[in-house]
Design a protein around this motif. Structure first.
Motif, short mmCIF file in Angstrom:
data_model
loop_
_atom_site.label_atom_id
_atom_site.label_comp_id
_atom_site.label_asym_id
_atom_site.label_seq_id
_atom_site.Cartn_x
_atom_site.Cartn_y
_atom_site.Cartn_z
N ALA A 21 140.98 34.30 43.41
CA ALA A 21 141.19 32.86 43.53
C ALA A 21 141.15 32.41 44.98
N GLU A 22 141.46 33.31 45.92
CA GLU A 22 141.51 32.97 47.34
C GLU A 22 140.17 33.18 48.06
N THR A 23 139.19 33.76 47.40
CA THR A 23 137.90 34.01 48.02
C THR A 23 137.26 32.68 48.40
N LYS A 24 136.93 32.52 49.67
CA LYS A 24 136.27 31.29 50.16
C LYS A 24 134.77 31.45 49.96
N THR A 35 124.86 26.66 38.74
CA THR A 35 125.49 27.98 38.67
C THR A 35 126.95 27.95 39.13
N LYS A 36 127.40 26.83 39.61
CA LYS A 36 128.77 26.74 40.14
C LYS A 36 129.86 26.88 39.07
N PRO A 37 129.68 26.48 37.81
CA PRO A 37 130.76 26.66 36.84
C PRO A 37 131.27 28.10 36.78
N PHE A 38 130.38 29.05 36.94
CA PHE A 38 130.80 30.45 36.94
C PHE A 38 131.68 30.75 38.15
N MET A 39 131.30 30.23 39.32
CA MET A 39 132.06 30.49 40.55
C MET A 39 133.48 29.95 40.48
N VAL A 40 133.64 28.72 39.99
CA VAL A 40 134.96 28.11 40.00
C VAL A 40 135.89 28.72 38.96
N GLN A 41 135.37 29.52 38.06
CA GLN A 41 136.23 30.26 37.13
C GLN A 41 137.01 31.34 37.87
N TYR A 42 136.48 31.83 38.99
CA TYR A 42 137.08 32.95 39.70
C TYR A 42 137.68 32.57 41.05
N SER A 43 137.10 31.61 41.73
CA SER A 43 137.60 31.21 43.04
C SER A 43 138.06 29.76 43.00
N GLN A 44 139.17 29.49 43.65
CA GLN A 44 139.67 28.11 43.75
C GLN A 44 139.21 27.46 45.05
N ASP A 45 138.36 28.15 45.80
CA ASP A 45 137.93 27.64 47.10
C ASP A 45 136.41 27.71 47.22
N VAL A 46 135.72 26.86 46.45
CA VAL A 46 134.26 26.83 46.43
C VAL A 46 133.78 25.56 47.11
N PRO A 64 133.41 19.10 38.87
CA PRO A 64 134.39 18.39 39.69
C PRO A 64 135.50 19.30 40.23
N SER A 65 135.64 20.50 39.67
CA SER A 65 136.70 21.41 40.12
C SER A 65 136.38 22.14 41.43
N ALA A 66 135.14 22.07 41.90
CA ALA A 66 134.84 22.63 43.22
C ALA A 66 135.59 21.79 44.24
N PHE A 84 133.67 31.69 55.82
CA PHE A 84 133.59 32.00 54.39
C PHE A 84 133.61 33.50 54.14
N ASP A 85 134.19 33.88 53.00
CA ASP A 85 134.17 35.28 52.57
C ASP A 85 132.81 35.64 51.97
N THR A 86 132.22 34.67 51.29
CA THR A 86 130.97 34.90 50.57
C THR A 86 130.12 33.64 50.62
N SER A 87 128.83 33.81 50.75
CA SER A 87 127.90 32.70 50.62
C SER A 87 126.87 33.07 49.57
N THR A 88 126.53 32.12 48.74
CA THR A 88 125.53 32.35 47.71
C THR A 88 124.36 31.40 47.92
N GLN A 89 123.22 31.81 47.43
CA GLN A 89 122.06 30.93 47.41
C GLN A 89 121.24 31.29 46.19
N GLN A 90 120.99 30.29 45.37
CA GLN A 90 120.11 30.46 44.22
C GLN A 90 118.78 29.84 44.58
N ARG A 91 117.74 30.60 44.54
CA ARG A 91 116.37 30.13 44.75
C ARG A 91 116.11 29.71 46.19
N CYS A 92 115.48 30.57 46.93
CA CYS A 92 115.04 30.26 48.30
C CYS A 92 113.98 29.16 48.25
#
Length: 196
Positions: A21-24, A35-46, A64-66, A84-92
């Motif tokens: 939940a604390e992963t930034k 793809t963000k709905p999956f992320m906000v299920q696990y991290s509260q800091d998206v 809206p929960s991001a 940030f702890d992690t950065s994601t990118q979908q589709r360059c």
């Protein structure tokens, strides 16, 4: 070329990773938040970042929960070093010049903490000829011809799981690649004393 839709595509990026939940998390080029709905299920800091105000409007509506959305270009992100702890990118952006992609990778490297991850999901030169007829034009327009792994290594990213042979992970007949790379543990301390 099905991998199960946007939700499954988002999950592919996070396979074998631990997210709390604390992963930034920075969702770079977040688009309308597919793809963000999956992320906000696990991290509260998206945090979602995109250059398109229209896409960000859709992302705010769809997820809206991001906690934060920001309009900015990926080549010059308005974040402090090592945030940030992690950065994601979908589709360059397949049409970006190699230099522009390298600049973006350097900017992500700057914004991610020491030991942090960059997870990239992108179209890839397909390896299965069965997919060619129906997808030829689509992949011609959107696949990334640049060898992303070597560009990431030039910036300083290294394979997350130390198994170079497994990078990238290829799905959908070779048309989708997932790359998980990590920033060296002491890299922020070399440039910014306040990072950890």
């Amino acid at each position: 070329m099905s991998v199960g839709g946007d939700a499954r595509l988002g999950q592919l990026a996070w396979e074998n990773l631990t997210v709390s939940a604390e992963t930034k998390v920075l969702d770079r080029c977040c688009g309308s938040g597919q793809t963000k709905p999956f992320m906000v299920q696990y991290s509260q800091d998206v945090t979602g970042l995109d250059a398109s105000p229209l896409s960000l409007q859709g992302a705010r509506k769809n997820v809206p929960s991001a906690n934060y959305y920001l309009e900015a270009f990926a080549e010059s992100m308005p974040f402090p070093d090592c945030q940030f702890d992690t950065s994601t990118q979908q589709r360059c952006d397949a049409r970006s010049a190699t230099g522009a992609i390298a600049t973006i990778f350097q900017e992500v490297y700057r914004a991610v903490k020491s030991g942090g991850l960059f997870i990239l999901v992108d179209f890839h030169r397909h390896t299965n000829p069965v997919f060619l007829p129906g997808l030829a034009v689509f992949l011609w327009l959107f696949e990334t011809e640049t060898e992303l792994g070597s560009l990431l290594a030039e910036v300083g990213w290294r394979s997350y799981n130390s198994e170079e042979a497994q990078q990238p992970k290829i799905y959908a007949g070779g048309s989708i690649q997932v790359i998980q790379v990590q920033k060296s543990v002491d890299s922020c301390q070399l440039t910014v004393d306040s990072c950890h």
